[in-house]
Design a protein around this motif. Structure first.
Motif, PDB file in Angstrom:
ATOM      1  N   ALA A 167      34.401  37.740  37.568  1.00 29.16           N
ATOM      2  CA  ALA A 167      34.952  37.256  38.462  1.00 29.16           C
ATOM      3  C   ALA A 167      36.529  36.981  38.015  1.00 29.16           C
ATOM      4  O   ALA A 167      37.402  36.531  39.064  1.00 29.16           O
ATOM      5  N   CYS A 168      36.867  37.362  36.795  1.00 27.05           N
ATOM      6  CA  CYS A 168      38.375  37.320  36.388  1.00 27.05           C
ATOM      7  C   CYS A 168      38.575  38.529  35.480  1.00 27.05           C
ATOM      8  O   CYS A 168      37.782  39.001  34.828  1.00 27.05           O
ATOM      9  N   LEU A 169      39.924  38.758  35.064  1.00 30.60           N
ATOM     10  CA  LEU A 169      40.064  39.726  34.200  1.00 30.60           C
ATOM     11  C   LEU A 169      41.164  39.247  33.108  1.00 30.60           C
ATOM     12  O   LEU A 169      41.830  38.448  33.544  1.00 30.60           O
ATOM     13  N   VAL A 170      41.090  39.744  31.979  1.00 31.15           N
ATOM     14  CA  VAL A 170      41.937  39.366  30.656  1.00 31.15           C
ATOM     15  C   VAL A 170      42.484  40.781  30.415  1.00 31.15           C
ATOM     16  O   VAL A 170      41.621  41.685  29.876  1.00 31.15           O
ATOM     17  N   THR A 171      43.706  40.864  29.959  1.00 30.43           N
ATOM     18  CA  THR A 171      44.324  42.220  29.708  1.00 30.43           C
ATOM     19  C   THR A 171      45.480  41.746  28.745  1.00 30.43           C
ATOM     20  O   THR A 171      45.891  40.690  28.633  1.00 30.43           O
ATOM     21  N   PHE A 172      46.041  42.654  28.258  1.00 29.68           N
ATOM     22  CA  PHE A 172      47.444  42.741  27.509  1.00 29.68           C
ATOM     23  C   PHE A 172      48.331  43.834  28.170  1.00 29.68           C
ATOM     24  O   PHE A 172      48.056  44.952  27.779  1.00 29.68           O
ATOM     25  N   ASN A 173      49.120  43.401  28.959  1.00 29.40           N
ATOM     26  CA  ASN A 173      50.032  44.324  29.675  1.00 29.40           C
ATOM     27  C   ASN A 173      49.433  44.811  30.786  1.00 29.40           C
ATOM     28  O   ASN A 173      49.705  45.922  31.329  1.00 29.40           O
ATOM     29  N   GLY A 174      48.078  44.467  30.982  1.00 31.36           N
ATOM     30  CA  GLY A 174      47.398  45.073  32.281  1.00 31.36           C
ATOM     31  C   GLY A 174      47.804  44.796  33.427  1.00 31.36           C
ATOM     32  O   GLY A 174      47.681  45.741  34.450  1.00 31.36           O
ATOM     33  N   LYS A 175      48.537  43.756  33.845  1.00 34.19           N
ATOM     34  CA  LYS A 175      49.277  43.569  35.078  1.00 34.19           C
ATOM     35  C   LYS A 175      50.271  44.639  35.414  1.00 34.19           C
ATOM     36  O   LYS A 175      50.254  45.161  36.575  1.00 34.19           O
ATOM     37  N   THR A 176      50.774  45.246  34.341  1.00 31.87           N
ATOM     38  CA  THR A 176      52.089  46.124  34.643  1.00 31.87           C
ATOM     39  C   THR A 176      51.464  47.485  34.403  1.00 31.87           C
ATOM     40  O   THR A 176      51.906  48.494  35.222  1.00 31.87           O
ATOM     41  N   TYR A 177      50.395  47.592  33.548  1.00 30.70           N
ATOM     42  CA  TYR A 177      50.239  49.260  33.158  1.00 30.70           C
ATOM     43  C   TYR A 177      48.699  49.478  33.731  1.00 30.70           C
ATOM     44  O   TYR A 177      48.410  50.233  34.482  1.00 30.70           O
ATOM     45  N   PRO A 194      37.638  47.836  42.189  1.00 39.75           N
ATOM     46  CA  PRO A 194      37.002  46.628  42.019  1.00 39.75           C
ATOM     47  C   PRO A 194      37.860  45.419  41.894  1.00 39.75           C
ATOM     48  O   PRO A 194      39.081  45.676  41.629  1.00 39.75           O
ATOM     49  N   LEU A 195      37.287  44.380  41.781  1.00 45.49           N
ATOM     50  CA  LEU A 195      37.971  42.907  41.437  1.00 45.49           C
ATOM     51  C   LEU A 195      39.202  42.725  42.527  1.00 45.49           C
ATOM     52  O   LEU A 195      40.241  42.235  41.976  1.00 45.49           O
ATOM     53  N   GLY A 196      39.194  43.194  43.799  1.00 40.45           N
ATOM     54  CA  GLY A 196      40.194  42.811  44.553  1.00 40.45           C
ATOM     55  C   GLY A 196      40.816  41.308  44.532  1.00 40.45           C
ATOM     56  O   GLY A 196      39.737  40.599  45.057  1.00 40.45           O
ATOM     57  N   GLY A 197      41.856  41.022  44.331  1.00 36.04           N
ATOM     58  CA  GLY A 197      42.414  39.611  44.325  1.00 36.04           C
ATOM     59  C   GLY A 197      41.928  38.795  43.102  1.00 36.04           C
ATOM     60  O   GLY A 197      42.107  37.396  43.093  1.00 36.04           O
ATOM     61  N   ALA A 198      41.146  39.367  42.117  1.00 32.43           N
ATOM     62  CA  ALA A 198      40.478  38.430  41.336  1.00 32.43           C
ATOM     63  C   ALA A 198      41.632  37.921  40.132  1.00 32.43           C
ATOM     64  O   ALA A 198      42.602  38.594  40.122  1.00 32.43           O
ATOM     65  N   PRO A 199      41.435  36.507  39.846  1.00 32.60           N
ATOM     66  CA  PRO A 199      42.462  36.151  38.932  1.00 32.60           C
ATOM     67  C   PRO A 199      42.604  37.183  37.341  1.00 32.60           C
ATOM     68  O   PRO A 199      41.579  37.531  37.005  1.00 32.60           O
ATOM     69  N   HIS A 200      43.826  37.099  37.024  1.00 29.38           N
ATOM     70  CA  HIS A 200      44.143  37.960  36.063  1.00 29.38           C
ATOM     71  C   HIS A 200      44.918  37.434  35.077  1.00 29.38           C
ATOM     72  O   HIS A 200      46.188  37.072  35.458  1.00 29.38           O
ATOM     73  N   LEU A 201      44.495  37.099  34.051  1.00 23.53           N
ATOM     74  CA  LEU A 201      45.316  36.564  32.809  1.00 23.53           C
ATOM     75  C   LEU A 201      45.697  37.815  31.864  1.00 23.53           C
ATOM     76  O   LEU A 201      44.856  38.420  31.124  1.00 23.53           O
ATOM     77  N   ASP A 202      47.239  37.885  31.771  1.00 29.65           N
ATOM     78  CA  ASP A 202      47.761  38.966  31.103  1.00 29.65           C
ATOM     79  C   ASP A 202      48.310  38.231  29.758  1.00 29.65           C
ATOM     80  O   ASP A 202      49.316  37.454  29.971  1.00 29.65           O
ATOM     81  N   LEU A 203      47.801  38.470  28.748  1.00 35.08           N
ATOM     82  CA  LEU A 203      48.129  37.624  27.531  1.00 35.08           C
ATOM     83  C   LEU A 203      49.499  37.999  27.130  1.00 35.08           C
ATOM     84  O   LEU A 203      50.165  37.274  26.121  1.00 35.08           O
TER      85      LEU A 203
END
Length: 433
Positions: A167-177, A194-203
């Motif tokens: 349901a959601c995504l956690v990354t490190f610099n994942g939103k940019t790269y 996949p995960l179209g529009g899912a919440p994304h927490l970039d730490l």
């Protein structure tokens, strides 16, 4: 390696390199090459090299190679057990990353990729996609490895199947790269990402916000070492990873890639631990950290700014006051008192703000804002124009001293304070009702 050599490898490496033990198996007979339903075919054990034992999963696009590791939630990577972020209140995640209030780590995927280069674009492949997710009392990490370029569609299909229940995504610099690169690879293969529009927490963003002033680097490995207290053994530098993959494509020997998969796996473990650490800081900023220490004043100051930006003024004031007591090194005391007094002012606690400004005025110095803020307070709240005028005259003297030190750059300040002084004098010359 120059661009020409890289393009040559991307186009022809699979056909040119010799087959070696652990490389791709021989093609299946023609009658067996039709797409097979993954629900009907169990993963088959497959050994790519020593230390790279995994499974082949069958997708409608072919076979993909995956390595899986499982960790009990009591496992520690840093001072925290892996279960720690699951016990935090859900309100901490919107504060860290502006995600929805229903952001749920139990339904999240922790994602990290290793690629053929850092430039991005359509010529860059993600040859290793690592996904971590909570299942029952374990953290499961699956690493999909691209054994050769023709397998990319199968690998991406297998990754999408793993992400389907997420349901959601956690990354490190994942939103940019990482995530934009994967979306590009899906589209290049005519697949829906996949995960179209899912919440994304970039730490990366909350980590930079809190630690960039006091740490030389906010890379994941540096935070792992300096914040989580973990030192890697047997790891490989990230800058060497693309070259190791290209060497594998030329030689067919996957053994040197074992440290690359370890690197990726440790990154995912660090993502989970860092999420727990950051979440704990937001949930209890004045309490002890997971290693039993108190947050330093600089970290409290940055947390105060985070709370202030989110409109949580009482929490911001508590952090600023904590930073005031513990002391700051990365910012000046004047900057801290400015933030603290303005937070009090915005929270409609004027007397606390006034007390800070009065103390700063009494202490002297070249800070202009306490004189101006006190003058505004007495002009608009107490209506004591004479006191406001006296403070503005003193502010003008501070500006004169600042001009002597800073030169013509303080001219705008001088005009602004002089205009305020003239307005106050005009006010006092009006007939009073």
């Amino acid at each position: 390696m120059d661009l020409r050599e890289r393009l040559r490898l991307l186009k022809a490496a699979g056909a040119a390199r010799p087959r070696a033990a652990g490389s791709l198996p021989s093609p299946a007979p023609a009658e067996e090459t039709a797409p097979r339903d993954t629900t009907d075919t169990a993963p088959r054990p497959f050994r790519l090299a020593d230390g790279l034992e995994g499974h082949l999963v069958t997708t409608v696009a072919g076979e993909a190679f995956v390595v899986e590791h499982r960790y009990p939630l009591t496992y520690r990577h840093g001072p925290l057990p892996l279960a720690w972020p699951l016990d935090l209140p859900p309100t901490v995640w919107p504060l860290l990353g502006r995600v929805a209030p229903d952001f749920d780590l139990r339904r999240a995927a922790f994602l990290d990729t290793e690629t053929t280069g850092l430039a991005g674009g359509t010529g860059t492949y993600a040859f290793l996609v690592g996904i971590g997710f909570f299942r029952g009392d374990e953290l499961v990490i699956r690493q999909y490895f691209l054994r050769d370029y023709p397998e990319e569609e199968a690998m991406l299909t297998a990754v999408a199947a793993d992400l389907a229940p997420v349901a959601c995504l956690v990354t490190f610099n994942g939103k940019t790269y990482d995530w934009p690169l994967l979306e590009t690879r899906y589209r290049m293969n005519r697949l829906r990402p996949p995960l179209g529009g899912a919440p994304h927490l970039d730490l990366l963003h909350p980590a930079r916000r809190i630690w960039r002033q006091r740490l030389a680097s906010c890379s994941l490995q540096d935070l792992e070492r300096q914040i989580l207290g973990e030192t890697r053994v047997g790891d490989v530098a990230g800058s060497q990873i693309p070259a190791l993959y290209f060497d594998y494509l030329r030689s067919g020997d996957a053994a040197p890639l074992a440290p690359v998969l370890l690197h990726n796996r440790l990154d995912i473990l660090s993502l989970v631990s860092l999420a727990g650490w950051l979440g704990h800081m937001v949930a209890d900023p004045l309490g002890a950290t997971p290693d039993g220490e108190l947050l330093c004043g600089d970290d409290l100051y940055q947390l105060g700014r985070l709370f202030e930006d989110r409109g949580l003024l009482r929490e911001a004031v508590a952090c600023y006051e904590g930073a005031r007591q513990r002391g700051v090194e990365g910012v000046t005391e004047t900057a801290l008192l400015r933030r603290l007094s303005f937070a009090y002012k915005r929270a409609q606690e004027r007397q606390q703000a006034v007390a800070i400004w009065e103390q700063m005025v009494e202490d002297g110095g070249l800070s202009l804002f306490p004189f101006i803020e006190l003058a505004k307070y007495h002009e608009h709240v107490t209506r004591r124009y004479d006191v406001a005028e006296e403070l503005t005259v003193r502010a003008l003297a501070v500006v004169e001293r600042r001009r002597a030190l800073a030169g013509p750059g303080a001219a705008a300040e001088y005009r602004e304070v002089l205009h305020r002084l003239e307005r106050l004098r005009r006010k006092q010359g009006r007939p009073r009702s």
